[in-house]
Design a protein around this motif. Sequence first.
Motif, PDB file in Angstrom:
ATOM      1  N   PHE A  91     -38.710  45.323  15.554  1.00 30.92           N
ATOM      2  CA  PHE A  91     -38.443  44.240  14.605  1.00 30.92           C
ATOM      3  C   PHE A  91     -38.763  42.916  15.289  1.00 30.92           C
ATOM      4  CE2 PHE A  91     -35.269  41.549  12.197  1.00 30.92           C
ATOM      5  CZ  PHE A  91     -35.999  41.564  11.020  1.00 30.92           C
ATOM      6  N   CYS A  92     -39.608  42.112  14.637  1.00 27.88           N
ATOM      7  CA  CYS A  92     -40.134  40.902  15.270  1.00 27.88           C
ATOM      8  C   CYS A  92     -40.121  39.711  14.316  1.00 27.88           C
ATOM      9  CB  CYS A  92     -41.584  41.116  15.718  1.00 27.88           C
ATOM     10  SG  CYS A  92     -41.807  42.337  17.015  1.00 27.88           S
ATOM     11  N   GLY A  93     -40.105  38.535  14.902  1.00 30.12           N
ATOM     12  CA  GLY A  93     -40.482  37.343  14.172  1.00 30.12           C
ATOM     13  C   GLY A  93     -41.999  37.238  14.190  1.00 30.12           C
ATOM     14  N   LEU A  94     -42.589  36.731  13.099  1.00 33.08           N
ATOM     15  CA  LEU A  94     -44.047  36.668  12.990  1.00 33.08           C
ATOM     16  C   LEU A  94     -44.503  35.309  12.501  1.00 33.08           C
ATOM     17  CD1 LEU A  94     -44.736  40.021  11.074  1.00 33.08           C
ATOM     18  CD2 LEU A  94     -45.202  39.609  13.495  1.00 33.08           C
ATOM     19  N   GLU A  95     -45.754  35.001  12.775  1.00 35.09           N
ATOM     20  CA  GLU A  95     -46.364  33.840  12.127  1.00 35.09           C
ATOM     21  C   GLU A  95     -46.449  34.100  10.628  1.00 35.09           C
ATOM     22  OE1 GLU A  95     -50.186  33.381  13.827  1.00 35.09           O
ATOM     23  OE2 GLU A  95     -49.464  32.429  15.676  1.00 35.09           O
ATOM     24  N   HIS A  96     -46.294  33.063   9.843  1.00 38.26           N
ATOM     25  CA  HIS A  96     -46.412  33.228   8.394  1.00 38.26           C
ATOM     26  C   HIS A  96     -47.816  33.696   8.040  1.00 38.26           C
ATOM     27  CE1 HIS A  96     -42.551  31.702   6.891  1.00 38.26           C
ATOM     28  NE2 HIS A  96     -42.549  30.990   8.002  1.00 38.26           N
ATOM     29  N   ASN A  97     -47.874  34.652   7.103  1.00 36.27           N
ATOM     30  CA  ASN A  97     -49.155  35.213   6.670  1.00 36.27           C
ATOM     31  C   ASN A  97     -48.987  35.730   5.246  1.00 36.27           C
ATOM     32  OD1 ASN A  97     -48.669  38.307   6.658  1.00 36.27           O
ATOM     33  ND2 ASN A  97     -47.808  37.634   8.633  1.00 36.27           N
ATOM     34  N   ILE A 114     -48.670  46.524  11.537  1.00 38.80           N
ATOM     35  CA  ILE A 114     -47.499  45.669  11.324  1.00 38.80           C
ATOM     36  C   ILE A 114     -47.113  45.788   9.846  1.00 38.80           C
ATOM     37  CG2 ILE A 114     -46.544  43.337  11.421  1.00 38.80           C
ATOM     38  CD1 ILE A 114     -48.748  42.606  13.398  1.00 38.80           C
ATOM     39  N   ILE A 115     -45.853  46.047   9.589  1.00 39.73           N
ATOM     40  CA  ILE A 115     -45.336  46.041   8.220  1.00 39.73           C
ATOM     41  C   ILE A 115     -44.629  44.704   8.031  1.00 39.73           C
ATOM     42  CG2 ILE A 115     -43.924  47.233   6.517  1.00 39.73           C
ATOM     43  CD1 ILE A 115     -44.021  49.696   8.349  1.00 39.73           C
ATOM     44  N   CYS A 116     -45.200  43.853   7.212  1.00 39.22           N
ATOM     45  CA  CYS A 116     -44.657  42.501   7.033  1.00 39.22           C
ATOM     46  C   CYS A 116     -43.561  42.516   5.973  1.00 39.22           C
ATOM     47  CB  CYS A 116     -45.770  41.530   6.670  1.00 39.22           C
ATOM     48  SG  CYS A 116     -47.025  41.370   7.960  1.00 39.22           S
ATOM     49  N   THR A 117     -42.449  43.128   6.314  1.00 39.01           N
ATOM     50  CA  THR A 117     -41.341  43.264   5.367  1.00 39.01           C
ATOM     51  C   THR A 117     -40.815  41.911   4.897  1.00 39.01           C
ATOM     52  OG1 THR A 117     -39.933  43.553   7.316  1.00 39.01           O
ATOM     53  CG2 THR A 117     -40.587  45.528   6.131  1.00 39.01           C
ATOM     54  N   GLY A 118     -41.013  40.892   5.700  1.00 32.53           N
ATOM     55  CA  GLY A 118     -40.580  39.565   5.284  1.00 32.53           C
ATOM     56  C   GLY A 118     -41.309  39.058   4.063  1.00 32.53           C
ATOM     57  N   ASN A 119     -42.509  39.612   3.792  1.00 34.83           N
ATOM     58  CA  ASN A 119     -43.274  39.207   2.613  1.00 34.83           C
ATOM     59  C   ASN A 119     -42.955  40.040   1.381  1.00 34.83           C
ATOM     60  OD1 ASN A 119     -44.720  37.041   3.608  1.00 34.83           O
ATOM     61  ND2 ASN A 119     -46.394  38.294   4.396  1.00 34.83           N
ATOM     62  N   PHE A 120     -42.176  41.115   1.536  1.00 39.75           N
ATOM     63  CA  PHE A 120     -41.894  41.977   0.392  1.00 39.75           C
ATOM     64  C   PHE A 120     -40.978  41.288  -0.615  1.00 39.75           C
ATOM     65  CE2 PHE A 120     -42.540  46.331   2.673  1.00 39.75           C
ATOM     66  CZ  PHE A 120     -43.843  45.966   2.954  1.00 39.75           C
ATOM     67  N   PRO A 122     -38.527  37.333  -0.963  1.00 38.00           N
ATOM     68  CA  PRO A 122     -38.022  36.122  -0.312  1.00 38.00           C
ATOM     69  C   PRO A 122     -36.664  36.334   0.340  1.00 38.00           C
ATOM     70  CG  PRO A 122     -38.928  35.594  -2.464  1.00 38.00           C
ATOM     71  CD  PRO A 122     -38.902  37.087  -2.368  1.00 38.00           C
ATOM     72  N   ALA A 123     -35.862  37.270  -0.188  1.00 34.87           N
ATOM     73  CA  ALA A 123     -34.521  37.514   0.354  1.00 34.87           C
ATOM     74  C   ALA A 123     -34.564  38.225   1.702  1.00 34.87           C
ATOM     75  CB  ALA A 123     -33.700  38.337  -0.641  1.00 34.87           C
ATOM     76  N   ASN A 124     -35.711  38.739   2.087  1.00 32.37           N
ATOM     77  CA  ASN A 124     -35.801  39.474   3.357  1.00 32.37           C
ATOM     78  C   ASN A 124     -35.742  38.573   4.573  1.00 32.37           C
ATOM     79  OD1 ASN A 124     -36.038  41.792   1.892  1.00 32.37           O
ATOM     80  ND2 ASN A 124     -38.007  42.420   2.718  1.00 32.37           N
ATOM     81  N   ASN A 125     -36.082  37.312   4.422  1.00 29.25           N
ATOM     82  CA  ASN A 125     -36.057  36.374   5.532  1.00 29.25           C
ATOM     83  C   ASN A 125     -34.816  35.502   5.422  1.00 29.25           C
ATOM     84  OD1 ASN A 125     -38.589  37.150   6.677  1.00 29.25           O
ATOM     85  ND2 ASN A 125     -39.590  36.116   4.977  1.00 29.25           N
ATOM     86  N   GLY A 126     -33.866  35.713   6.340  1.00 27.52           N
ATOM     87  CA  GLY A 126     -32.615  34.981   6.268  1.00 27.52           C
ATOM     88  C   GLY A 126     -32.720  33.545   6.733  1.00 27.52           C
ATOM     89  N   SER A 127     -33.813  33.192   7.371  1.00 28.84           N
ATOM     90  CA  SER A 127     -34.010  31.818   7.853  1.00 28.84           C
ATOM     91  C   SER A 127     -35.469  31.447   7.628  1.00 28.84           C
ATOM     92  CB  SER A 127     -33.647  31.727   9.341  1.00 28.84           C
ATOM     93  OG  SER A 127     -34.536  32.516  10.102  1.00 28.84           O
ATOM     94  N   ALA A 128     -35.895  30.414   8.292  1.00 29.24           N
ATOM     95  CA  ALA A 128     -37.285  29.990   8.146  1.00 29.24           C
ATOM     96  C   ALA A 128     -38.231  30.954   8.849  1.00 29.24           C
ATOM     97  CB  ALA A 128     -37.464  28.584   8.705  1.00 29.24           C
ATOM     98  N   GLN A 129     -37.667  31.867   9.649  1.00 28.56           N
ATOM     99  CA  GLN A 129     -38.497  32.783  10.417  1.00 28.56           C
ATOM    100  C   GLN A 129     -39.036  33.911   9.551  1.00 28.56           C
ATOM    101  OE1 GLN A 129     -38.229  34.946  14.723  1.00 28.56           O
ATOM    102  NE2 GLN A 129     -36.425  35.177  13.437  1.00 28.56           N
ATOM    103  N   MET A 130     -40.329  34.136   9.621  1.00 27.66           N
ATOM    104  CA  MET A 130     -40.972  35.272   8.977  1.00 27.66           C
ATOM    105  C   MET A 130     -40.729  36.508   9.843  1.00 27.66           C
ATOM    106  SD  MET A 130     -43.224  36.649   6.803  1.00 27.66           S
ATOM    107  CE  MET A 130     -44.269  38.099   6.837  1.00 27.66           C
ATOM    108  N   THR A 131     -40.416  37.656   9.232  1.00 28.80           N
ATOM    109  CA  THR A 131     -40.124  38.855  10.013  1.00 28.80           C
ATOM    110  C   THR A 131     -41.017  40.020   9.599  1.00 28.80           C
ATOM    111  OG1 THR A 131     -38.367  39.488   8.460  1.00 28.80           O
ATOM    112  CG2 THR A 131     -37.717  38.227  10.414  1.00 28.80           C
ATOM    113  N   TYR A 158     -40.280  39.478  19.920  1.00 30.70           N
ATOM    114  CA  TYR A 158     -39.345  40.606  19.971  1.00 30.70           C
ATOM    115  C   TYR A 158     -37.939  40.198  19.534  1.00 30.70           C
ATOM    116  CZ  TYR A 158     -36.478  44.392  21.844  1.00 30.70           C
ATOM    117  OH  TYR A 158     -35.568  45.421  21.981  1.00 30.70           O
ATOM    118  N   ILE A 159     -37.336  41.018  18.642  1.00 28.83           N
ATOM    119  CA  ILE A 159     -35.935  40.857  18.254  1.00 28.83           C
ATOM    120  C   ILE A 159     -35.142  42.105  18.637  1.00 28.83           C
ATOM    121  CG2 ILE A 159     -34.323  40.545  16.330  1.00 28.83           C
ATOM    122  CD1 ILE A 159     -36.520  38.996  14.865  1.00 28.83           C
ATOM    123  N   ALA A 160     -35.630  43.289  18.225  1.00 29.42           N
ATOM    124  CA  ALA A 160     -34.947  44.550  18.536  1.00 29.42           C
ATOM    125  C   ALA A 160     -35.926  45.690  18.299  1.00 29.42           C
ATOM    126  CB  ALA A 160     -33.710  44.726  17.663  1.00 29.42           C
TER     127      ALA A 160
END
Length: 222
Positions: A91-97, A114-120, A122-131, A158-160
């Motif tokens: 699980f990682c933080g990513l550049e916005h894409n 890479i599975i960009c779950t943060g793009n699936f 808007p609720a998937n990203n709890g902060s400004a960080q894309m995941t 890297y997060i976990a």
Amino acid sequence: MVHSSFYYARKNGSQFIADRLSEGLNIEYNAKIHRLERMHDKWNIDGYLCDKIIFCGNVKDIPDLLKSSADLSSFEKEIAGLEYHGTTSVFCGLEHNPYSWIYMPSRNHLSHRIICTGNFSPANNGSAQMTGTVEFTDYISKDEIIVNLQKIPFSPRYIAHTYTEYTYPVQNDKTRGLINELKSFMRPLGIYLLGRFSEWGYYNMDAAMGAAMDLSNHDDFK
């Protein structure tokens, strides 16, 4: 483009689907099953009696679970020889894409996608960080992960991470025949194989749900 478009829950991701499907059902999670024992016309699952069993676990566990109730000796060698791959998910933080899934085969790093779950949603990203989740085939250590992340596009941070031993069943020219024979052997006993590692097939969620619907329409359940 298998992932070019798909429906995804606005909140809680795939767990939302599981929660909705389980409404009104009595489900005991994280229960360790030690044996499946035949008692007259019932199956005893560690003290719970039932008429039929839909087995969604790993077919490699079946011989031990049934050793007191069914002779699977003719299948044991082939079942033990079934091949598979595991996955290290990071699980990682990513550049916005703008992407959902990024496939990136390369000789320069060990990750394959890479599975960009943060793009699936808007609720998937709890902060400004894309995941997102960076995947590696089989086991890879944290030190190796950190080195590889520096070589991967979109600057993953890297997060976990977690390692799952069984994620992808590997088939050969005999696999389908083995599973079909095993199903035919177990069906008269009231045991039905269902799912990716029970049927040893590469099921995505939609295919797994379709197989469950097909099984529910089987004459044995009408």
